[in-house]
Design a protein around this motif. Structure first.
Motif, PDB file in Angstrom:
ATOM      1  N   GLN A  73      44.363  21.053   0.277  1.00 52.40           N
ATOM      2  CA  GLN A  73      44.488  20.751   1.710  1.00 52.40           C
ATOM      3  C   GLN A  73      43.954  21.887   2.575  1.00 52.40           C
ATOM      4  OE1 GLN A  73      48.382  19.447   2.888  1.00 52.40           O
ATOM      5  NE2 GLN A  73      48.114  17.435   1.952  1.00 52.40           N
ATOM      6  N   SER A 108      47.332  23.087  10.936  1.00 57.10           N
ATOM      7  CA  SER A 108      47.195  22.384   9.668  1.00 57.10           C
ATOM      8  C   SER A 108      47.789  23.191   8.516  1.00 57.10           C
ATOM      9  CB  SER A 108      45.723  22.083   9.385  1.00 57.10           C
ATOM     10  OG  SER A 108      45.188  21.175  10.324  1.00 57.10           O
ATOM     11  N   TYR A 142      45.599  11.781   5.214  1.00 58.21           N
ATOM     12  CA  TYR A 142      45.456  13.072   5.879  1.00 58.21           C
ATOM     13  C   TYR A 142      44.757  12.926   7.226  1.00 58.21           C
ATOM     14  CZ  TYR A 142      44.155  17.955   6.646  1.00 58.21           C
ATOM     15  OH  TYR A 142      44.003  19.209   7.172  1.00 58.21           O
ATOM     16  N   SER A 177      43.530  15.658  10.185  1.00 64.01           N
ATOM     17  CA  SER A 177      43.425  17.064  10.561  1.00 64.01           C
ATOM     18  C   SER A 177      44.032  17.325  11.929  1.00 64.01           C
ATOM     19  CB  SER A 177      41.956  17.488  10.559  1.00 64.01           C
ATOM     20  OG  SER A 177      41.831  18.852  10.883  1.00 64.01           O
ATOM     21  N   ILE A 217      43.050  24.857  12.761  1.00 58.65           N
ATOM     22  CA  ILE A 217      43.292  25.162  11.349  1.00 58.65           C
ATOM     23  C   ILE A 217      44.686  25.758  11.165  1.00 58.65           C
ATOM     24  CG2 ILE A 217      42.575  26.650   9.434  1.00 58.65           C
ATOM     25  CD1 ILE A 217      39.702  26.324  10.352  1.00 58.65           C
ATOM     26  N   MET A 246      49.059  19.290   9.734  1.00 54.89           N
ATOM     27  CA  MET A 246      48.774  18.090   8.986  1.00 54.89           C
ATOM     28  C   MET A 246      49.607  16.946   9.532  1.00 54.89           C
ATOM     29  SD  MET A 246      49.373  17.315   4.947  1.00 54.89           S
ATOM     30  CE  MET A 246      51.130  17.592   5.172  1.00 54.89           C
ATOM     31  N   THR A 266      40.942  21.312   5.029  1.00 55.22           N
ATOM     32  CA  THR A 266      41.114  21.566   6.461  1.00 55.22           C
ATOM     33  C   THR A 266      39.942  22.372   7.017  1.00 55.22           C
ATOM     34  OG1 THR A 266      43.532  21.505   6.342  1.00 55.22           O
ATOM     35  CG2 THR A 266      42.562  22.715   8.182  1.00 55.22           C
TER      36      THR A 266
END
Length: 343
Positions: A127, A62, A53, A55, A59, A1, A131
């Motif tokens: 979040q 994040s 936010y 990205s 993933i 993030m 994400t």
């Protein structure tokens, strides 16, 4: 993030909302104070989190950053909160180990279920879901549709019991978060000047005047509580007023434009949220020493004095943590070294 470089009006908006948090947790806060901010102040936090936010490439990164920024402060706060309470020392001194066990079991249960400072675990879930959605749906129009569907969940959510980590509330909060993310490019550079500042101020003022009038005319003033999943008999009122309130506070914050104190308060909102309860306890003792009590003043005056003093003390706590113990809020070189090993 990753986060966008600090935008002053966003910090000002956060400052307004965190002051609302302190007000609503003040025992003497009059109902007509809550009328003005109960529809928007918690949705606004999720919305602003979406606005800032960005990205990460994967993933995994994040998720790691969300753990660092949200779960580390959550975990360290519970450790501090557990040992600051002196009832466990009293249990040891009394030799009541059954009571000692009960105290720590209650604290562990509260931590596991995400009680107390519910916003952090709830935002963490929001979040993580966001994400995944952002990586799957690259078209923001699709995310906008998902946001609208998430807001519609309020009809099912209304009056539900609080789920662990406020997981059911997170479905509603996801809608506000995604709205912030979808419109972040338009919002992050917003700036009002000249006549637009005047019109913006009037727009924000109109919201508060209408909300006051609606509550006065309504036989049973709206009793909203996002944490407790309580949105009155008609949840549409909550959605409409929360979105209008978010727009009003965004415009008001952009109208204020520059204010170093409010910007500092907004940038310290995480620490203030976590530790304003303790600053409140100190404030009450300090006010009692100078003979200012809820009985000696009208509730609205005492509430404002108490809230402002609690805010100032919480800011001192924030200064200390940021300078000497940033690890408590997931920052600092130590945290960066640990995180880098997992990436």
């Amino acid at each position: 993030m990753k986060t966008i470089s600090r935008v002053e009006w966003i910090d000002i908006a956060r400052a307004i909302c965190i002051f609302c948090v302190i007000l609503t947790h003040t025992a003497t806060c009059p109902d007509y104070f809550r009328w003005f901010f109960s529809p928007f102040f918690m949705p606004m936090f999720f919305f602003l989190s979406g606005v800032v936010y960005k990205s990460s490439a994967t993933i995994k990164i994040s998720v790691i950053n969300s753990v660092t920024k949200l779960l580390v402060p959550y975990f360290t706060f519970f450790i501090i909160a557990t040992f600051v309470r002196l009832n466990w020392i009293e249990a040891i001194l009394a030799g009541d180990y059954a009571e000692l066990s009960r105290i720590f079991e209650a604290r562990i249960r509260s931590f596991v279920l995400g009680e107390g400072v519910w916003f952090l675990p709830c935002l963490f879930l929001v979040q993580i879901i966001s994400t995944i959605l952002i990586h799957v749906f690259t078209n923001k129009r699709h995310l906008l549709i998902i946001a609208i569907i998430s807001l519609g969940y309020i009809f099912i959510l209304n009056n539900q019991e609080i789920a662990p980590w406020s997981a059911n509330t997170a479905i509603l909060a996801l809608g506000y978060f995604l709205l912030g993310y979808v419109f972040q490019n338009k919002l992050k550079g917003v700036e009002l000047s000249g006549k637009r500042r005047f019109y913006g101020f009037c727009f924000a003022l109109l919201y508060f005047l209408v909300l006051f009038a609606v509550n006065i005319m309504h036989k049973a003033p709206f009793n909203f509580d996002m944490h407790c999943n309580r949105f009155s008999s008609n949840p549409l009122w909550y959605i409409g007023l929360s979105l209008w309130g978010i727009a009003a506070v965004c415009v008001l914050s952009a109208t204020i434009k520059h204010n170093s104190f409010l910007s500092f308060v907004g940038s310290s909102s995480l620490v203030i949220y976590l530790y304003h309860g303790y600053s409140g306890l100190f404030s009450r003792k300090l006010l009692n020493l100078i003979d200012i009590t809820s009985e000696s003043l009208l509730p609205q005056y005492y509430t404002l004095i108490f809230a402002v003093l609690s805010l100032l003390i919480a800011l001192l706590i924030s200064l200390f943590i940021n300078k000497y113990t940033p690890i408590l809020i997931g920052r600092g070189s130590t945290i960066n070294k640990i995180v880098s090993k997992f990436r």
